[in-house]
Every structure is written in C-alpha cells, then in structure tokens.
Design a protein around this motif. Sequence first.
Motif, short mmCIF file in Angstrom:
data_model
loop_
_atom_site.label_atom_id
_atom_site.label_comp_id
_atom_site.label_asym_id
_atom_site.label_seq_id
_atom_site.Cartn_x
_atom_site.Cartn_y
_atom_site.Cartn_z
N VAL A 1 -0.92 3.11 6.94
CA VAL A 1 -0.71 3.36 8.38
C VAL A 1 -1.79 2.63 9.19
CG1 VAL A 1 -0.73 5.15 10.16
CG2 VAL A 1 0.44 5.57 8.00
N ALA A 2 -3.04 2.72 8.73
CA ALA A 2 -4.14 2.06 9.44
C ALA A 2 -3.93 0.54 9.48
CB ALA A 2 -5.47 2.39 8.77
N LEU A 3 -3.47 -0.01 8.36
CA LEU A 3 -3.25 -1.46 8.31
C LEU A 3 -2.10 -1.87 9.23
CD1 LEU A 3 -4.28 -4.04 6.95
CD2 LEU A 3 -2.61 -3.69 5.15
N ALA A 4 -1.07 -1.03 9.30
CA ALA A 4 0.05 -1.33 10.21
C ALA A 4 -0.44 -1.35 11.66
CB ALA A 4 1.15 -0.29 10.03
N GLN A 5 -1.31 -0.40 11.99
CA GLN A 5 -1.88 -0.39 13.34
C GLN A 5 -2.70 -1.66 13.60
OE1 GLN A 5 0.15 2.26 14.58
NE2 GLN A 5 -1.59 2.12 15.97
N LEU B 1 0.83 -1.21 0.00
CA LEU B 1 0.00 0.00 0.00
C LEU B 1 0.87 1.26 0.00
CD1 LEU B 1 -2.92 -0.94 2.45
CD2 LEU B 1 -2.99 -0.76 -0.04
N ALA B 2 1.95 1.23 0.78
CA ALA B 2 2.86 2.38 0.80
C ALA B 2 3.49 2.59 -0.59
CB ALA B 2 3.94 2.18 1.84
N ALA B 3 3.82 1.49 -1.25
CA ALA B 3 4.40 1.59 -2.60
C ALA B 3 3.39 2.19 -3.57
CB ALA B 3 4.85 0.22 -3.08
N LEU B 4 2.14 1.78 -3.46
CA LEU B 4 1.10 2.36 -4.32
C LEU B 4 0.95 3.85 -4.05
CD1 LEU B 4 -1.76 -0.32 -4.33
CD2 LEU B 4 -0.47 0.52 -6.30
N GLY B 5 1.00 4.21 -2.77
CA GLY B 5 0.93 5.62 -2.41
C GLY B 5 2.09 6.39 -3.02
N GLY B 6 3.29 5.82 -2.93
CA GLY B 6 4.47 6.46 -3.51
C GLY B 6 4.35 6.60 -5.02
N TRP B 7 3.83 5.57 -5.66
CA TRP B 7 3.66 5.58 -7.12
C TRP B 7 2.74 6.74 -7.53
CZ3 TRP B 7 5.49 3.58 -11.52
CH2 TRP B 7 4.69 3.62 -12.65
N HIS B 8 1.62 6.88 -6.86
CA HIS B 8 0.69 7.95 -7.22
C HIS B 8 1.26 9.32 -6.83
CE1 HIS B 8 -2.72 5.58 -8.65
NE2 HIS B 8 -2.33 4.67 -7.77
N PHE B 9 1.97 9.39 -5.71
CA PHE B 9 2.59 10.64 -5.29
C PHE B 9 3.63 11.09 -6.33
CE2 PHE B 9 5.50 13.16 -2.58
CZ PHE B 9 4.59 14.07 -2.09
N GLY B 10 4.19 10.14 -7.03
CA GLY B 10 5.18 10.44 -8.07
C GLY B 10 4.62 11.25 -9.21
N LEU C 1 -3.09 12.72 -6.27
CA LEU C 1 -2.75 13.02 -4.88
C LEU C 1 -3.83 12.47 -3.94
CD1 LEU C 1 -1.32 16.65 -5.15
CD2 LEU C 1 -0.10 14.47 -5.14
N TYR C 2 -5.09 12.49 -4.39
CA TYR C 2 -6.14 11.83 -3.60
C TYR C 2 -5.77 10.35 -3.39
CZ TYR C 2 -9.38 15.65 -5.04
OH TYR C 2 -10.00 16.85 -5.28
N ALA C 3 -5.40 9.71 -4.51
CA ALA C 3 -5.10 8.27 -4.44
C ALA C 3 -3.89 8.03 -3.54
CB ALA C 3 -4.83 7.73 -5.84
N ALA C 4 -2.86 8.89 -3.67
CA ALA C 4 -1.67 8.73 -2.84
C ALA C 4 -2.02 8.85 -1.36
CB ALA C 4 -0.62 9.77 -3.23
N GLY C 5 -2.81 9.87 -1.03
CA GLY C 5 -3.21 10.07 0.36
C GLY C 5 -4.01 8.90 0.88
N LEU C 6 -4.92 8.43 0.05
CA LEU C 6 -5.76 7.30 0.46
C LEU C 6 -4.92 6.06 0.79
CD1 LEU C 6 -9.05 6.43 -1.38
CD2 LEU C 6 -7.58 4.63 -0.56
N TYR C 7 -3.95 5.77 -0.09
CA TYR C 7 -3.14 4.56 0.11
C TYR C 7 -2.19 4.72 1.31
CZ TYR C 7 -4.76 2.63 -4.32
OH TYR C 7 -5.54 2.12 -5.32
N LEU C 8 -1.66 5.91 1.49
CA LEU C 8 -0.74 6.09 2.62
C LEU C 8 -1.49 6.02 3.95
CD1 LEU C 8 1.60 8.85 1.15
CD2 LEU C 8 2.10 6.43 1.47
N ILE C 9 -2.70 6.60 4.00
CA ILE C 9 -3.51 6.49 5.22
C ILE C 9 -3.88 5.02 5.46
CG2 ILE C 9 -5.80 7.02 6.18
CD1 ILE C 9 -5.52 9.78 4.75
#
Lengths: 229, 186
Positions: free
Chosen positions: A162-166, A110-119, A151-159
């Motif tokens: 974090v939620a999944l890690a918790q 999920l973090a990688a997907l967030g990074g990809w979209h943030f790119g 950026l919406y997609a990046a934010g969604l995946y990064l959140i």
Amino acid sequence: MEFTLLFAAAFAVGGGALALRWEAARGNAADCAGDLWEIFLTAAFAGLAFGRLAAMVGSGVNPLTSPGDILIIRGGVATGPAVVAALATMTILGRREMPAVADALAVAALAALGGWHFGCLARAACLGTPTDLPWAMTQPGSTVGRHPVELYAAGLYLIAAVALAQYRKQRPSPGMAGSLALLVAAAGRLVTEPLRPSLGGGPVWWYAVGIGAGVGGVVWARRARSSRA
Amino acid sequence: MSEHFGGRAGGDGGSRQRTRVRLIRQGIAWVVLALAALGACGSPADVTGIADLPEASTSSVVESIRRAGLPAVVNVWASWCGPCRSEAPLLAAAAGDFESSVSFIGLNVRDSQPDAKGFIAEFLATAPIDHVFDKDGSVVADLGGTTGVPLTFFMNPDGSVAKIHFGVIDERTLALEVDELLRAAG
C-alpha cells in the motif's frame, strides 16, 4: 502431496491480481506496453519450477532419476534460485522497457508475497519461535505460545504494498519502485527469519543479496534521474 | 486481459509479446514434463552392508521408544513413494542434528526388503535412523495413521502419540514439532 500449499499459491496469485487491478483503476499502473498479467504469471511459474529443481539438486535428489518429485512442491522450493528465475523471466519478457515493467509489477509482487504468507492460515503453518507476548498463538494440543511469524510477514508486505502504491503516485524515477520492492521483499524475510523455526542454515545470505540488489537499484534510479535533470 | 491489469499490450506488438510469453511458459512446462517423463533411468544403489529391516509390531516400536527415554520422530515411508524421496534428505539431516535428544525411526510399509534397502542406500545410508519393516501397515494403523504415505508420528518418551503429520514434511514443520516434543519432555 501437500495440497494445502495450493491455497497459499492461490492467495499469492489473488493478491497480485487484485493489486494489478487496483493500480490500474487508480491510473497508477504502467508506463509500459507489456501485458503485466502475462508477465506476472509467467515469472511466478518460472520461479516455482526452477526453485523446485534447485531445491531437489541441493538436497541430493536427482531430478533425472526422480522426475516425479519435481511436482512435489511441499518438498521445498529454493528461495534464491526461484527469485533469480522469476526476475530473469521478467527481464526477458520486458527487456525493452525493464524499469517500467519492474515498477508496474512492484506493488503486485509485494501483495503476492503478502498473500503467500497469509496463506499459512490455510496450511496451519503460521507459527514460529516461542514467546510470552499477549498475541502469541498455540498449536492445537500445546501450551507453548508462539509468534505468528507468517502473519507478521504477511502484514509487513501488505503494508509495504500500500505504501509503495502511494509512493508511485509521486511519479518516482524509473526503476525506483521495482528496486524498493526487491529491497522490502528481501528485508522482510531477513527480519522475520529469526522468528521462524529452523533446523539451521536457512538461506539468509540470499536475503542479504536481495537487499544489496535493491539498494543498488535505488542508487541507479536516483543517479539516472539526476543525470537526466 | 491487459485492459484490466494495467498494461497496454495492443496491436501487432502486443500480439507478438503475448505469443512470446506463451512460448516461454509452454517451454518451461515442456522441460518439467520431459524430465517427469524420463522415468527412473539411474542405476540401482549398492545395498551391500545394509541388513534386512527387522519386522516391527506396535508394541516393539513403542517399547523401543520407552527404552530410549527420548521423544521420537517415526517417519512412515516406502520405496515406491515419490514424496518420501523428497523428504528423506531433510529427515536424514534432522536425525543427525538431534541424534542425542530425539530418536528417529523409519517405518517402512507395504514394501519389499530389497526395495527398502535400495531406498536406504540411496537416501538414508549414513543417517542415524533405525528402520523397521511393517509389511502390512498394521503398526501405522494401530498408532492412528492412515494408508497414505509419507506420514510422520511425533511421539512422547512414554510412547504416546503427540501429533501426526500427514503428507510430506518440510523443514519448518519438522523443526516446530521437534521443538514442541522437546519442550513437552522438559
């Protein structure tokens, strides 16, 4: 060649690597013996290669007669085949402990997907359909406000990462985190897809298949825990 | 590596797994490289029925856009350009989708007529794109482009350049820029 896509790829790999390190430091990493970094990189590589071949075949370009085009990633990577190839590679490499490997890589994926979209910021390719919302962004030289959909997609995946890690700290049943990651990854694309500019006929059904597979995995993981209890 | 990333690949099992991973990764790389090394081994496309491309000048291109009164997408391509093949199917589909609202022009540069016609026959035969021949690339230079191909000009109905996209274009970028052109044209 569109080299800026390499920045997005670097963001993706960097996001995944940071997530793996973060999870390891939290003592929340793997219940598996596999080398997660090797599996992560190999699955990503396989997904990119087969996704590109599928995109070429799908658009009528023969990889045998136009072999150099395989390397032109900007020409398209078919999302569905890429995900299937990445998951298949992960399954082969972690076949003796598949649920554990999937769980261990879930947050990183999920973090990688967030990074990809943030790119998209490096590629100047963040914008989607027009909107009047106050955070709308415009292209240089244009007056049309647009959704910064990537950026919406990046934010969604990064959140979600974090939620999944918790959530993983609660020691969910084996396979649950991996299934949830697949579900979120597909749902994230599905809900943001209407905001992306398109010439029609996007791969929406692939996302629906991903959601179905994720839901199936969640049900399987819950049943597996129930039957053990 | 695994110590830092969470896995516990150690001992003989870990070594075996690392070997397997490397073999798979190398296998994928070899498949891709082998395909790339095969070279163009297909038979040339049939160019029967495809006329020679008319010679273009900057004024003739701009005038044709003004005459049509529509925004235009001018794609610069060459038969020797691998990335141009990659984007050709997308441009062909877009030209069909926007046939009534956007003009699509193919500007063939630094090429030969037979090779250009072969490319059209293979990738763009049925697409509603008007192809013209710019042997020395002077039209591209006049419009503000570079010598690299592919590149795509997005042009207003008055013939002015609204935007230049350098390199291979993807579906989302093409859709976005066409949308911008249509909105600007009202």
